[in-house]
Motif scaffolding. Structure first.
Motif, PDB file in Angstrom:
ATOM      1  N   LYS A 167       4.070  -9.777 -10.754  1.00 26.41           N
ATOM      2  CA  LYS A 167       4.472 -11.182 -10.879  1.00 26.41           C
ATOM      3  C   LYS A 167       4.021 -11.979  -9.658  1.00 26.41           C
ATOM      4  O   LYS A 167       3.588 -13.139  -9.772  1.00 26.41           O
ATOM      5  N   VAL A 168       4.112 -11.384  -8.443  1.00 25.62           N
ATOM      6  CA  VAL A 168       3.655 -12.055  -7.228  1.00 25.62           C
ATOM      7  C   VAL A 168       2.173 -12.390  -7.335  1.00 25.62           C
ATOM      8  O   VAL A 168       1.739 -13.512  -7.022  1.00 25.62           O
ATOM      9  N   LYS A 180       0.838  -1.210   0.000  1.00 26.98           N
ATOM     10  CA  LYS A 180       0.000   0.000   0.000  1.00 26.98           C
ATOM     11  C   LYS A 180       0.871   1.258   0.000  1.00 26.98           C
ATOM     12  O   LYS A 180       0.584   2.237  -0.711  1.00 26.98           O
ATOM     13  N   SER A 181       1.955   1.235   0.792  1.00 26.63           N
ATOM     14  CA  SER A 181       2.856   2.397   0.837  1.00 26.63           C
ATOM     15  C   SER A 181       3.514   2.639  -0.520  1.00 26.63           C
ATOM     16  O   SER A 181       3.663   3.799  -0.955  1.00 26.63           O
ATOM     17  N   VAL A 182       3.903   1.560  -1.195  1.00 29.34           N
ATOM     18  CA  VAL A 182       4.512   1.689  -2.516  1.00 29.34           C
ATOM     19  C   VAL A 182       3.519   2.276  -3.511  1.00 29.34           C
ATOM     20  O   VAL A 182       3.877   3.118  -4.349  1.00 29.34           O
ATOM     21  N   THR A 183       2.259   1.863  -3.415  1.00 30.72           N
ATOM     22  CA  THR A 183       1.222   2.404  -4.302  1.00 30.72           C
ATOM     23  C   THR A 183       1.059   3.905  -4.082  1.00 30.72           C
ATOM     24  O   THR A 183       0.922   4.679  -5.037  1.00 30.72           O
ATOM     25  N   VAL A 184       1.093   4.330  -2.807  1.00 32.17           N
ATOM     26  CA  VAL A 184       0.973   5.757  -2.494  1.00 32.17           C
ATOM     27  C   VAL A 184       2.170   6.531  -3.052  1.00 32.17           C
ATOM     28  O   VAL A 184       2.023   7.619  -3.632  1.00 32.17           O
ATOM     29  N   ILE A 185       3.377   5.977  -2.888  1.00 35.90           N
ATOM     30  CA  ILE A 185       4.582   6.648  -3.386  1.00 35.90           C
ATOM     31  C   ILE A 185       4.540   6.781  -4.906  1.00 35.90           C
ATOM     32  O   ILE A 185       4.935   7.815  -5.466  1.00 35.90           O
ATOM     33  N   LEU A 226      11.319 -11.589  -3.083  1.00 33.37           N
ATOM     34  CA  LEU A 226      12.053 -10.607  -3.873  1.00 33.37           C
ATOM     35  C   LEU A 226      11.356  -9.252  -3.833  1.00 33.37           C
ATOM     36  O   LEU A 226      11.993  -8.211  -3.621  1.00 33.37           O
ATOM     37  N   ALA A 227      10.048  -9.247  -4.018  1.00 31.57           N
ATOM     38  CA  ALA A 227       9.283  -7.994  -3.966  1.00 31.57           C
ATOM     39  C   ALA A 227       9.325  -7.391  -2.574  1.00 31.57           C
ATOM     40  O   ALA A 227       9.444  -6.167  -2.398  1.00 31.57           O
ATOM     41  N   GLU A 228       9.239  -8.242  -1.564  1.00 31.04           N
ATOM     42  CA  GLU A 228       9.251  -7.772  -0.180  1.00 31.04           C
ATOM     43  C   GLU A 228      10.580  -7.077   0.137  1.00 31.04           C
ATOM     44  O   GLU A 228      10.602  -6.011   0.765  1.00 31.04           O
ATOM     45  N   GLY A 229      11.685  -7.675  -0.306  1.00 30.19           N
ATOM     46  CA  GLY A 229      12.989  -7.070  -0.061  1.00 30.19           C
ATOM     47  C   GLY A 229      13.141  -5.732  -0.767  1.00 30.19           C
ATOM     48  O   GLY A 229      13.679  -4.773  -0.201  1.00 30.19           O
ATOM     49  N   SER A 230      12.668  -5.639  -2.007  1.00 23.47           N
ATOM     50  CA  SER A 230      12.769  -4.386  -2.765  1.00 23.47           C
ATOM     51  C   SER A 230      11.925  -3.287  -2.128  1.00 23.47           C
ATOM     52  O   SER A 230      12.359  -2.135  -2.026  1.00 23.47           O
ATOM     53  N   MET A 231      10.717  -3.636  -1.697  1.00 23.43           N
ATOM     54  CA  MET A 231       9.848  -2.647  -1.049  1.00 23.43           C
ATOM     55  C   MET A 231      10.459  -2.179   0.265  1.00 23.43           C
ATOM     56  O   MET A 231      10.393  -0.987   0.596  1.00 23.43           O
ATOM     57  N   PHE A 232      11.040  -3.069   0.998  1.00 23.23           N
ATOM     58  CA  PHE A 232      11.663  -2.695   2.275  1.00 23.23           C
ATOM     59  C   PHE A 232      12.787  -1.685   2.053  1.00 23.23           C
ATOM     60  O   PHE A 232      12.881  -0.678   2.761  1.00 23.23           O
ATOM     61  N   LYS A 279       9.468   1.295 -10.753  1.00 23.05           N
ATOM     62  CA  LYS A 279       8.943   0.520 -11.875  1.00 23.05           C
ATOM     63  C   LYS A 279       9.257  -0.966 -11.706  1.00 23.05           C
ATOM     64  O   LYS A 279       8.412  -1.839 -11.977  1.00 23.05           O
ATOM     65  N   GLU A 280      10.459  -1.275 -11.241  1.00 20.33           N
ATOM     66  CA  GLU A 280      10.857  -2.660 -11.007  1.00 20.33           C
ATOM     67  C   GLU A 280      10.010  -3.298  -9.904  1.00 20.33           C
ATOM     68  O   GLU A 280       9.584  -4.457 -10.002  1.00 20.33           O
ATOM     69  N   ILE A 281       9.749  -2.536  -8.832  1.00 16.10           N
ATOM     70  CA  ILE A 281       8.935  -3.063  -7.731  1.00 16.10           C
ATOM     71  C   ILE A 281       7.512  -3.355  -8.204  1.00 16.10           C
ATOM     72  O   ILE A 281       6.925  -4.394  -7.857  1.00 16.10           O
ATOM     73  N   ARG A 282       6.955  -2.475  -8.981  1.00 17.64           N
ATOM     74  CA  ARG A 282       5.590  -2.705  -9.479  1.00 17.64           C
ATOM     75  C   ARG A 282       5.550  -3.937 -10.389  1.00 17.64           C
ATOM     76  O   ARG A 282       4.558  -4.685 -10.411  1.00 17.64           O
ATOM     77  N   TYR A 283       6.598  -4.157 -11.148  1.00 12.05           N
ATOM     78  CA  TYR A 283       6.663  -5.357 -11.988  1.00 12.05           C
ATOM     79  C   TYR A 283       6.735  -6.613 -11.107  1.00 12.05           C
ATOM     80  O   TYR A 283       6.068  -7.626 -11.385  1.00 12.05           O
TER      81      TYR A 283
END
Length: 371
Positions: A162-163, A40-45, A198-204, A154-158
């Motif tokens: 995939k998740v 959710k935080s990534v979506t807001v950013i 992988l997504a969790e680590g990038s978002m963190f 952009k990479e995180i959203r991709y």
């Protein structure tokens, strides 16, 4: 071709699982709360950056037509391998150009013209300071955030996409348990978990890296502060200059209007004579006269022929007599002088009337002879 058919089937399976969850109420694999909170935080950013970059550009360059034109010129310059096109036309610069042009037209002899040119030059300096603001904000704020938006985010959203896709694939195969080999189901689960981690680590990393974002925001404020300091310094100097001009103009002695000499040819002579303060008319030659001018802004007697070969004066203001023996007249009337009573009063004749009137109300055209 075989991979294409396989991929198409996988997409159909995912779509089937999504419809089951949304329409039939089927329950899919739930992601943990920490993951959902970071998502959710990534979506807001992502939404914040898209809006912030647009608003910052509009703040620096508010006119959309000029922005579009500037973008087109810069694109054409890059295609042609030329240097950077002209910058955004700042409003202070356009106003300054206008003032400077007309100030120069009026000339330095005009106090207003000189002041206008000074204000125009100062506004051009403010426009240059704003150009510097544009460059600094783009370099230290817009470009870094644009890079963050186009790469890391952009990479995180991709990865999140995939998740979600691998979760749907796993849930579809789990729903068909017994028809799908256990090994295939396990491999699908492993792919889902790997994508999630992988997504969790990038978002963190993105959410924990507040220092960079704060530094970009501080750079924006610093650029704005520098611009306003420069503008304040320029305008403060301009204000002092204008106050000095105003004081100097206020202390100048009052100037009175005097009509200029007019050169005309008389009927009886080819020589050119001055009508303003002529010498006595030569003997045998009729006196030169100044006819009334209906188009003149100074009122005259329309039917009179004003002789300028005898002492006379022109009324600067209208005078209404307060006592008997005073001569009343209107602004622009030409009065024949017959004498001077003292330093404050003249005696004269106008339209068959005679009387006294104040010296300060008239401008002498032909003076009285010395006693």
């Amino acid at each position: 071709m075989k991979m294409s058919v396989s991929g198409m089937k996988k997409q159909l399976h995912k779509a089937s699982q999504l419809l089951n969850e949304r329409l039939m109420g089927a329950e899919g694999t739930r992601l943990d709360q920490d993951f959902l909170k970071m998502e959710k935080s990534v979506t807001v950013i992502h939404a914040l950056l898209a809006d912030l970059l647009t608003r910052t550009t509009e703040f620096l360059q508010p006119n959309p037509a000029y922005r579009a034109k500037l973008s087109m010129l810069n694109t054409m310059s890059r295609i042609r391998g030329q240097g950077r096109a002209s910058g955004y036309p700042q409003t202070e610069g356009m106003l300054g150009d206008c003032m400077l042009h007309y100030g120069q037209e009026l000339g330095q002899a005009s106090e207003f013209g000189g002041a206008l040119a000074g204000v125009g030059g100062a506004l051009q300096q403010v426009a240059q300071a704003r150009d510097t603001l544009d460059v600094n904000v783009k370099r230290t704020f817009i470009d870094p955030l644009q890079d963050l938006h186009n790469t890391e985010l952009k990479e995180i959203r991709y990865q999140l996409k995939k998740v979600n896709g691998r979760r749907l694939d796993f849930d579809y195969k789990r729903r068909r348990q017994g028809k799908v080999p256990a090994e295939e189901l396990r491999q699908t689960w492993d792919k889902f978990i790997t994508s999630k981690e992988l997504a969790e680590g990038s978002m963190f990393l993105l959410l924990q890296n507040d220092v960079d974002q704060l530094s970009h925001l501080a750079a924006l404020v610093t650029a704005l502060l520098n611009f306003h300091r420069n503008a304040h310094r320029i305008l403060l100097g301009l204000h002092g200059n204008l106050q000095a001009r105003l004081t100097a103009a206020s202390n100048k002695p009052e100037r009175r209007f005097r009509s200029t000499n007019v050169r005309v040819r008389t009927e009886h002579s080819s020589s050119i004579r001055l009508l303003h303060r002529p010498s006595a008319a030569p003997s045998g030659e009729p006196p030169t006269v100044l006819p009334s001018r209906p188009s003149s802004p100074i009122p005259c007697y329309a039917d009179s022929q004003l002789l300028l070969d005898q002492p006379c004066c022109r009324a600067l203001y209208s005078f209404l007599p307060n006592h008997k023996g005073e001569l009343g007249f209107n602004q622009g009337d030409v009065i024949v002088l017959t004498g001077q009573v003292d330093a404050n009063w003249y005696e004269g004749v106008l339209g068959g009337r005679s009387g006294l009137f104040p010296v300060s109300y008239v401008d002498v055209l032909v003076p009285l002879p010395l006693p």
